[in-house]
Write a protein that holds these residues in place. Sequence first.
Motif, PDB file in Angstrom:
ATOM      1  N   GLU A 163       1.201  -1.292   0.083  1.00 53.24           N
ATOM      2  CA  GLU A 163       0.034  -0.004  -0.006  1.00 53.24           C
ATOM      3  C   GLU A 163       0.601   1.699  -0.074  1.00 53.24           C
ATOM      4  N   ASP A 164       1.797   0.797   0.519  1.00 47.82           N
ATOM      5  CA  ASP A 164       2.712   2.948   0.712  1.00 47.82           C
ATOM      6  C   ASP A 164       4.252   2.203   0.521  1.00 47.82           C
ATOM      7  N   VAL A 165       5.285   0.939   0.499  1.00 49.36           N
ATOM      8  CA  VAL A 165       5.819   0.767  -0.455  1.00 49.36           C
ATOM      9  C   VAL A 165       6.657   0.551  -1.662  1.00 49.36           C
ATOM     10  N   LEU A 166       7.458   1.247  -2.484  1.00 57.34           N
ATOM     11  CA  LEU A 166       6.903   0.230  -3.628  1.00 57.34           C
ATOM     12  C   LEU A 166       9.283  -0.367  -3.627  1.00 57.34           C
ATOM     13  N   ALA A 167       9.490  -0.959  -4.783  1.00 54.24           N
ATOM     14  CA  ALA A 167      10.890  -1.490  -4.500  1.00 54.24           C
ATOM     15  C   ALA A 167      10.577  -1.833  -6.315  1.00 54.24           C
ATOM     16  N   PHE A 168      11.665  -1.752  -7.047  1.00 52.45           N
ATOM     17  CA  PHE A 168      12.150  -1.514  -8.021  1.00 52.45           C
ATOM     18  C   PHE A 168      13.890  -1.748  -8.520  1.00 52.45           C
ATOM     19  N   GLU A 169      14.029  -2.531 -10.079  1.00 54.82           N
ATOM     20  CA  GLU A 169      15.489  -2.596  -9.914  1.00 54.82           C
ATOM     21  C   GLU A 169      16.436  -1.029  -9.697  1.00 54.82           C
ATOM     22  N   ASP A 170      17.407  -0.839  -9.745  1.00 55.02           N
ATOM     23  CA  ASP A 170      18.241   0.007  -9.883  1.00 55.02           C
ATOM     24  C   ASP A 170      18.105   0.898 -11.643  1.00 55.02           C
ATOM     25  N   ILE A 171      18.026   1.056 -12.113  1.00 52.27           N
ATOM     26  CA  ILE A 171      18.237   1.355 -13.818  1.00 52.27           C
ATOM     27  C   ILE A 171      19.817   1.890 -14.295  1.00 52.27           C
ATOM     28  N   ASN A 172      20.910   1.723 -12.848  1.00 52.50           N
ATOM     29  CA  ASN A 172      22.645   1.907 -12.950  1.00 52.50           C
ATOM     30  C   ASN A 172      23.411   1.010 -11.967  1.00 52.50           C
TER      31      ASN A 172
END
Length: 114
Positions: free
Chosen positions: A24-33
């Motif tokens: 609901e309040d947190v997102l995680a994703f791959e760093d572009i670099n």
Amino acid sequence: MTADCIFCKIAAEEISAKIVYESEDVLAFEDINPEAPVHLLIITKKHIKNIIELADYDSELFHNIGLAIKKLAADYQLDNGFRIVNNCGIAAGQSVNHLHFHLLAGRDLIWPPG
Ligand code: AMP
């Protein structure tokens, strides 16, 4: 959402990212670099400039960041260890002014970091 904030735009799905966790309040994703074989960014969905800007009422949010890290460590089978980094402010090299934590793993991580 704060205009011109790249992480707000990712949270709003206006900019694409490889999302690896969402609550609901947190997102995680791959760093572009990526700086390591595993390099993820854990962000708050709402705009908070940095850890100094956390409010008393953000305690549950901070807890939820911890739960996200725990889940990602399990998902990525990081039994051998990993590092969480938060760059806060200019001297630390914070380049995106939206609270985020780096999760680094998959290689030997020297200490102290540069
Ligand atoms: P920091 O320097 O601690 O503020 O970290 C910001 C991080 O955001 C850097 O590691 C960048 O590579 C990463 N980054 C910047 N733009 C994007 C993007 N559009 N998608 C994924 N990661 C990004």
